[in-house]
Design an enzyme around this catalytic site. Structure first.
Site, PDB file in Angstrom:
ATOM      1  N   THR A  88       0.858  -1.188   0.000  1.00 24.54           N
ATOM      2  CA  THR A  88       0.000   0.000   0.000  1.00 24.54           C
ATOM      3  C   THR A  88       0.883   1.223   0.000  1.00 24.54           C
ATOM      4  O   THR A  88       1.563   1.499   0.964  1.00 24.54           O
ATOM      5  CB  THR A  88      -0.944   0.019   1.213  1.00 24.54           C
ATOM      6  OG1 THR A  88      -0.180  -0.368   2.345  1.00 24.54           O
ATOM      7  CG2 THR A  88      -2.090  -0.917   1.015  1.00 24.54           C
ATOM      8  N   THR A 129       8.483  -4.037  -1.674  1.00 26.14           N
ATOM      9  CA  THR A 129       9.930  -3.844  -1.845  1.00 26.14           C
ATOM     10  C   THR A 129      10.727  -5.145  -1.944  1.00 26.14           C
ATOM     11  O   THR A 129      11.805  -5.152  -2.516  1.00 26.14           O
ATOM     12  CB  THR A 129      10.519  -3.022  -0.685  1.00 26.14           C
ATOM     13  OG1 THR A 129      10.173  -3.653   0.540  1.00 26.14           O
ATOM     14  CG2 THR A 129      10.008  -1.609  -0.717  1.00 26.14           C
ATOM     15  N   ASP A 130      10.199  -6.242  -1.372  1.00 28.90           N
ATOM     16  CA  ASP A 130      11.029  -7.453  -1.272  1.00 28.90           C
ATOM     17  C   ASP A 130      11.601  -7.907  -2.611  1.00 28.90           C
ATOM     18  O   ASP A 130      12.773  -8.244  -2.712  1.00 28.90           O
ATOM     19  CB  ASP A 130      10.235  -8.600  -0.636  1.00 28.90           C
ATOM     20  CG  ASP A 130      10.276  -8.530   0.882  1.00 28.90           C
ATOM     21  OD1 ASP A 130      10.742  -7.496   1.402  1.00 28.90           O
ATOM     22  OD2 ASP A 130       9.857  -9.503   1.535  1.00 28.90           O
ATOM     23  N   LYS A 172      17.969  -4.872  -2.946  1.00 28.64           N
ATOM     24  CA  LYS A 172      17.507  -4.598  -1.584  1.00 28.64           C
ATOM     25  C   LYS A 172      18.567  -5.120  -0.637  1.00 28.64           C
ATOM     26  O   LYS A 172      18.891  -6.299  -0.656  1.00 28.64           O
ATOM     27  CB  LYS A 172      16.161  -5.277  -1.323  1.00 28.64           C
ATOM     28  CG  LYS A 172      15.559  -4.897   0.028  1.00 28.64           C
ATOM     29  CD  LYS A 172      14.155  -5.443   0.251  1.00 28.64           C
ATOM     30  CE  LYS A 172      13.611  -4.911   1.566  1.00 28.64           C
ATOM     31  NZ  LYS A 172      12.269  -5.380   1.885  1.00 28.64           N
TER      32      LYS A 172
END
Lengths: 447, 634
Positions: free
Chosen positions: A108, A184-185, A263
C-alpha cells in the site's frame, strides 16, 4: 462486508458464541465476566490468535482481549457506527502538467486507517491518492490503475509480463512517465525484468515502494511516491529505475538503475543500493531538483519507439553455492528440465570441485550455466585460480559484475526470447540494459 | 483570593506517568538511559497526518504539516537503535515491564486484562519517530484509599516514553530519541479530586505504591503528572508534565484562578457590548508607522526586510494586561497562541505600550492606521508576512474565545506552578492496533505468582521501618516517600551506621542539597553505599558525608576514594591525631597553665577546627582529656 469478514479471524467456541448472538465485527458488544462489565466494538481477531479470546475496542480507544469461559456472558448491544469517511476534496488536476500513470501491483503506497476496527484501507483511485498525498496534484496529472494487489514475494514472471504489457500500453498512449508501485522485497527483480522487457524506452518507468507501511505518519511511502512521480514526469532519462530513500532522512530520493539495484537491508528506508554502479540520479524533495549522477543513460525522447519483449522462461534457477553443498541439487534441476542455472559462487566465481561432475553433466545436457558472485560487490574473474579456469573450460559463462538476481532474470528473459543455445549465450553476455559495467569504480561497499 | 473549592465544583483527575527501572527499553534492547554524549546520528523527517475513517485529522498536526514543519532527530548508538529511529519494527513487548505494571495493578486491586493488545496512539508533534505512541492497557477499575476516601483508578497502562525536545529553529524542531521507548506506567484516577491539597495527597499515595515495587526510576523527569481540571462554566483543561509533587496544589489553584479570571473577562466584554462578529480577522500592514522606530526588536526586523502587521481588537483595551495568574495575562495567552501557530518570537499589544522603545506617538499613529479608538486594543508582530498573518489570525481566534469564556486546550506546566498554552485539545484518542507486536496472554497462574510476591503496602512498610530500624514516625514517613527508600534499607542492612543517621541524610539532607542546586542524581546507589560503609568502618567521619556526596555529584565517574583524597578527608591515624592534639596543647601552653582542666572546651574547639571530617569528635575528646590530665599531673 461479506459473510467471511463478518467475524474475521474468530474460530471455535468464541466464534460459536458470537454467532449465537448475531454479532458482527464493528458491532457494540457487552461482555460480562466475574462481575466485571466490558463494553466496546467487536474487533477482528488476528488469524493466528487463539480461539479463547474476544477482542473489544473499549470506549477509551484501547483494544483488550477477554478470555471467554463457561460463565462469560456476551451480548450484542447495538450496531457500531459505520465507517464514515468524507475525504477532503481532492485538489484539481492541473491542466498543462505532464500526464503520468501510477500502476499499482501491491504494497500500500497510500492508505487510510479505519480507527474503528484497525483496518488499513489502501487508496485505490487517483482521487483517493490525491486526497492522501495532495502534493501529487501540483506535480502531474495522474491516472491510477490497480493491476493487482500482491505481496511482492508472490509476484512471478507471469506478473512481470503483465506489468510490462500494461506499461507499454500507457507509453504508447503518450504518457510522460509510468510509476509502478510495488512491494519492496522483490522490487529489484521486477526492475531488472522490466529493464529487459521494455527496450528502447521513450520515457522513464519508475518503480516505487515503502519500507514503513503507509498507514503510519512516518511512512516513507508518500515521499517516495512524490519522488517517483516527479521523476516520471520530469527526469531527463528514459530508463527503468527504482525510486527510494537515499538515507534515514526524508530529504533525498535516489533513482537506481533497474539492472543494478538490490535490496540490502531488511527494514531500513535506504535499503535499495546501486551495486557496482553509481545511482542514476538523485532528487531533492525540498526543491524538486533532479541531479544526474552518471553520464551513461538514455535520454528521454518521445520519438523513440518502444520495443516490448515481455516473455520469460520459468525453468531457470539461481543456485547459491555453500561449503559442502550436495551437487545432487544441480542434478535435480537438470533432471527436472531446467534450461538455465545461474550459480552464485564464492569470491571471484568459484564452486567446490565436488560440484564439477554435476556442472559438466548439466552443460552436456544443454543447460546454460552462468557464474555470478555471492560477494555482491565486485566482478567475477575465473582466470585467477585454476578451479575457475576449470569451470570456464567446462563452459560455465562468467557474468562479470552482474548482480546474481539480475543474472537470473536476464537468463529467464533470454530463454524467453530464443531457444537457440548459442544465440542465448550471446544475448546473455551482451550488455542489453546496462546490466554490465565495463569499469569497476572504487565505490564504498554498502555505501 | 481564598476559594471554597467544594462550593465552586472543582473536579480534578490525575494521570501519573512513571518511568520503570527495567534493564531494557519497552520494545528493543537499548539501555533505558538518557545519553550525555554528543549525538552521533542526525536525521530529518516529516510526519504526515494519516487520514482516518472516524475522527478527524488532528488540526494542530495537520497545520504544522502544511507549514512544512520538519523534525531533526538526534541519536546515539549507546541509547538508541534502528527501532527508535523507526527503521526497524519493534521487538516483542518487554515482559519485565509488563510484570511491574501488573504488580502495581494488583496492589491497586485493578482487574488485569486477559490478553494485552499494544495500540498505536497517533501523536504527530515529532515526539515519536513513528508518528504514534505505542501503548497498552494492563488493567481496569482499581482503587486506592487516601485516608477514608476511595479514589477509583480508571486504568493502569504501559506505554513508551517519547523523545525529548531539544530545540526549535524556525520550521525545524529538534528531538533527541534516547528517552523514546523507556517504559512508562500510566495510572489514571477518576475525576473525583475536589481540592488542590487533595490532588497532592492522591499523587503521593500513588507514588508510594509505585515506589513500593522497587522498580521505578528516580530523579527529575522520571515522573510526570498530568491533570484534568474543570470547574462549572469553565472548561476541561488538560495540564501536562508537572514534575514536582509539591507544586501540584499550586497548579490547581492557579488554574482555577485563571478560569475564574477568564470568566470575569467574558463578563466585562459582554458588558462593553462586544459581539464575536465585531472582531474582524483583518490584518493590516503597519510597517510605515515604525519606519524610524527606536524599538530594537522592530528596527532589527525591518532591517531584515520583515514587515509589521497588526490586528484591531475592538473593546479590548485594558483587558490584555488583566492578570490571570502570576506572570500570565490575557496578552500572554495570545502571545503563546501566536508563537504556536505563527512561529513568531512574540507579540506587541497596546495595553503594554508605550514601552520597549515604542513611543506614544507611534502608538497613536498605529491606532489611527487600523482605526482603533480608546476602548480598543491593537496587537502587532514583526515577522515575514506568512508567519505574521498566521500569528495574528491565532490572536483573533483567541480574542473571540475570550467572549465564550475558557477555551478547551492542553497546557504545559511550568516549574513555578503556572501553565502555558501548549496545543489545542486533541480529539478523541485515535488509536489503532500495533500489528507488529503479538498480543500477550496473561494467565491465571502468572497472576497468582505475582500476587504471592506483591510488595508490602505503604502502611505496612511504615510500621516496619519504625520497628525494624527504630526510626521515629517523621523519619519513617520521609523514607517511605523518598526515592531513596530502597537504598536506605540496603545501606542500613549492609553498614554499621545508625539507621537514623542514614535516613536523615537520604531524606532531609539530600532534599536540602537538591534545593541548593547540587546535582545529586549523579551519585549512584553504589557510591552512597560505599560512603556509608566507610563511615561504619571508621574510615570516614559522619560529618564528611555531605561534602563527599556533593563532590561526587559534580565529578561524575570519579570514585569515593578519589573524593576523599581530593577533599583531604582521609581519617587521621591515631598517631597523627595525637600529634595534632599535642601541638595544639603546646601552642596554647599558657591557656593550659592558667585554666587547667577548664581549658578543655576552647582546646576542643581548636582541635576540631583542624581535624573536622578527619577524626571522630568522641575520639578527639578522649585523647584531649587524657593529655590534659597527664599535664595536670606533671
Amino acid at each position: 462486508m461479506n459473510a467471511k469478514d463478518e467475524l474475521a479471524g474468530y474460530r471455535g467456541k468464541v466464534l460459536d458464541s458470537l454467532k449465537r448472538i448475531n454479532a458482527k465485527v464493528g458491532d457494540l458488544v457487552r461482555v460480562i465476566k466475574n462481575g466485571k462489565v466490558f463494553e466496546g466494538i467487536l474487533i477482528p481477531r488476528s488469524e493466528y490468535g487463539d480461539d479463547e479470546h474476544v477482542v473489544l475496542k473499549l470506549k477509551n480507544g484501547y483494544n483488550v482481549g477477554i478470555r471467554v469461559t463457561s460463565t462469560t456472558q456476551i451480548e450484542r448491544i447495538g450496531e457500531g457506527a459505520k465507517p464514515a469517511f468524507t475525504p477532503p476534496l481532492p485538489p484539481k488536476q492541473q491542466e498543462g502538467l505532464p500526464r503520468t500513470v501510477i500502476v499499482s501491483t501491491g504494497g500500500t503506497i497510500a492508505s487510510r486507517v479505519d480507527y474503528r476496527t484497525g483496518a488499513v484501507r489502501p487508496a485505490l483511485t487517483a482521487n483517493d491518492l490525491y486526497s492522501v498525498v495532495p502534493e501529487l496534484a501540483e506535480i502531474a496529472q495522474i491516472e491510477a490503475k490497480i493491476l493487482f494487489s500482491l505481496f511482492s514475494e508472490n509476484i512471478t514472471s507471469k506478473h512481470w509480463k503483465q506489468i510490462a504489457e500494461e506499461t507499454a500500453g500507457y507509453i504508447q498512449r503518450g504518457v510522460e512517465g509510468v510509476v509502478i508501485a510495488h512491494g519492496t522485497d522483490t522490487m529489484g527483480y521486477t526492475a531488472a525484468a522490466l529493464s529487459f522487457a521494455l527496450q528502447n524506452l521513450p520515457v522513464p518507468v519508475i518503480l516505487v515502494g515503502s519500507q514503513r507501511s503507509a498507514d503510519r505518519p512516518s511512512s516513507d511511502a508518500a515521499t517516495n511516491l512524490i519522488g517517483a512521480v516527479k521523476a516520471a514526469a520530469y527526469a531527463p532519462f528514459a530508463e527503468v529505475s527504482v525510486a527510494m530513500h537515499a538515507d534515514f532522512s526524508d530529504r533525498t530520493i535516489l533513482l537506481h538503475k533497474g539492472t543494478k539495484v538490490r535490496k540490502c537491508h531488511t527494514s531500513r528506508r535506504d535499503t535499495f543500493r546501486s551495486v557496482n554502479a553509481e545511482p542514476l540520479a538523485k532528487l531533492e524533495l525540498e526543491t524538486g531538483e533532479i541531479k544526474m549522477l552518471t553520464k551513461e543513460f538514455n535520454k528521454r525522447d518521445h520519438e523513440r519507439k518502444l520495443v516490448l519483449k515481455p516473455n520469460f522462461e520459468d525453468k531457470v534457477a539461481l543456485v547459491k553455492f555453500y561449503p559442502g553443498m550436495d551437487s545432487g541439487v544441480i542434478d535435480w534441476y537438470v533432471d527436472s528440465g531446467f534450461k538455465g542455472i545461474v550459480l552464485e559462487g564464492t569470491g571471484l566465481g568459484h564452486v567446490g570441485n565436488f560440484c564439477f561432475d554435476a556442472i559438466r553433466r548439466a552443460i552436456r545436457k544443454d543447460v546454460i550455466v552462468a557464474m555470478t558472485s555471492q560477494c555482491i560487490w565486485g566482478r567475477v574473474n575465473m582466470n585467477v585460480y585454476y578451479q575457475g579456469r576449470d569451470l570456464l573450460a567446462m563452459g560455465v559463462i562468467p557474468l562479470e559484475d552482474m548482480l546474481p538476481e539480475t543474472a537470473l532474470v536476464k537468463l529467464m528473459w533470454v530463454l524467453g526470447q530464443t531457444s537457440n543455445k548459442d544465440e542465448a549465450k550471446t544475448m546473455l553476455t551482451n550488455n542489453i540494459a546496462g546490466e554490465f559495467s565495463s569499469r569497476t569504480l572504487p565505490e564504498i561497499i554498502g555505501g | 483570593m481564598s476559594v471554597d473549592y467544594s462550593k465552586l465544583g472543582l473536579k480534578v483527575g490525575l494521570e501519573i506517568h512513571q518511568q520503570l527501572d527495567t534493564s531494557t527499553k519497552l520494545f528493543c534492547n537499548c539501555q533505558p538511559e538518557l545519553s550525555k554524549e554528543e549525538s552521533e546520528v542526525l536525521f530529518l523527517r516529516r510526519l504526515r497526518p494519516t487520514q482516518s475513517e472516524l475522527g478527524q485529522v488532528d488540526p494542530a498536526a495537520f497545520f504544522e504539516f502544511q507549514k512544512g514543519v520538519k523534525i531533526l532527530y538526534e541519536a546515539n548508538n549507546e541509547t538508541s537503535c534502528l527501532v527508535e529511529m523507526d527503521e526497524e519494527p519493534p521487538h516483542p513487548l518487554n515482559l519485565e515491564a509488563v510484570e511491574i505494571a501488573l504488580t502495581v495493578a494488583l496492589m491497586m486491586k485493578a482487574t488485569p486484562i486477559d490478553e494485552i493488545h499494544v495500540m498505536r496512539k497517533t501523536v504527530i508533534d515529532g515526539s515519536n519517530t513513528t508518528g504514534f505512541q505505542r501503548t497498552c492497557l494492563i488493567a481496569l477499575g482499581g482503587e486506592i484509599y487516601v485516608g477514608e476516601k476511595r479514589i477509583p483508578i480508571e486504568h493502569v497502562s504501559l506505554e513508551e516514553d517519547a523523545a525529548r525536545k531539544t530545540g526549535q529553529e524556525g520550521k525545524i524542531i529538534r528531538y533527541r530519541i534516547d528517552r523514546l521507548g523507556i517504559p512508562l506506567i500510566e495510572i489514571a484516577t477518576a475525576p473525583v479530586i475536589y481540592s488542590p491539597k487533595e490532588t497532592e495527597q492522591v499523587a503521593l499515595a500513588i507514588g508510594r505504591i509505585l515506589r513500593a515495587t522497587g522498580k521505578v526510576k528516580r530523579g527529575l523527569g522520571t515522573i510526570r503528572q498530568d491533570l484534568n481540571i474543570s470547574i462549572p462554566q469553565g472548561a476541561l483543561i488538560e495540564i501536562k508534565g508537572v514534575q514536582e509533587l509539591e507544586i501540584l496544589p499550586l497548579v490547581v489553584e492557579y488554574e482555577v484562578k485563571r478560569q475564574l479570571r477568564l470568566l470575569e473577562v467574558r463578563e466585562e466584554l459582554k458588558k462593553r457590548g462586544l459581539k464575536e462578529d465585531d472582531i474582524e480577522e483583518k490584518v493590516v500592514d503597519v510597517t510605515q508607522v515604525f519606519q524610524n522606530t527606536k524599538c530594537k526588536v522592530i528596527s532589527k526586523a525591518l532591517g531584515r526586510n520583515l514587515r509589521v502587521l497588526a490586528v484591531h481588537l475592538p473593546k479590548f483595551a485594558g483587558l490584555l494586561k488583566r492578570e490571570l495568574a502570576p506572570d500570565l495575562r490575557l496578552g500572554t495567552e495570545m502571545a503563546d497562541r501566536a508563537r504556536f501557530w505563527g512561529r513568531v518570537g512574540g507579540i506587541f499589544h497596546t495595553d503594554e505600550l508605550p514601552a520597549y522603545g515604542i513611543t506614544l506617538e507611534e502608538v497613536k499613529r498605529l491606532k489611527e492606521t487600523v482605526n482603533a479608538d480608546e476602548m480598543d486594543a491593537v496587537v502587532f508582530v514583526a515577522d515575514n508576512v506568512e508567519n505574521a498573518e498566521d500569528a495574528l489570525r491565532a490572536v483573533v481566534e483567541r480574542a473571540r474565545e475570550a467572549l465564550r469564556g475558557v477555551p478547551e486546550e492542553t497546557r504545559a506546566a511550568k516549574p513555578d506552578g503556572t501553565t502555558r498554552y501548549m496545543r489545542p485539545r486533541p480529539g478523541a484518542a485515535r488509536m489503532y492496533p500495533e500489528t507488529d507486536i503479538p498480543p500477550i496472554k496473561i494467565t491465571a497462574e502468572h497472576l497468582e505468582s505475582i500476587r504471592k510476591r506483591l510488595p508490602e503496602l505503604p502502611e505496612q512498610k511504615l510500621n516496619r521501618l519504625m520497628q525494624e530500624y527504630g526510626l521515629n514516625k517523621k523519619l519513617a514517613k520521609q523514607v517511605l516517600d523518598s526515592e531513596y527508600g530502597q537504598l536506605f534499607e540496603t545501606i542500613a542492612m549492609k553498614t554499621k551506621v545508625s539507621p537514623t543517621t542514614i535516613a536523615a541524610f537520604l531524606t532531609e539532607k539530600l532534599k536540602a542539597m537538591k534545593r541548593e542546586g547540587i546535582p545529586i542524581e549523579n551519585v549512584s546507589d553504589n557510591q552512597f553505599l560505599t560512603v556509608f560503609s566507610m563511615v561504619g568502618k571508621g574510615e570516614l567521619a559522619k560529618e564528611a558525608v555531605e561534602e563527599v556526596v556533593a563532590w561526587l555529584s559534580k565529578n561524575e565517574n570519579a570514585t569515593v576514594e578519589e573524593a576523599i583524597e581530593k577533599l583531604g578527608l582521609k581519617m587521621l591515624s591515631m598517631k597523627d591525631l595525637e600529634r595534632v592534639i599535642t601541638e595544639t596543647l603546646m601552642e596554647n601552653a599558657d591557656l593550659v597553665k592558667q585554666r587547667g582542666s577548664k581549658a578543655f572546651a576552647p582546646l576542643m574547639g581548636m582541635v576540631m577546627r583542624k581535624v573536622r571530617g578527619k577524626a571522630k569528635a568522641q575520639l578527639v575528646s578522649q585523647i584531649l582529656k587524657r593529655k590534659l590530665e597527664e599535664r595536670g599531673n606533671c
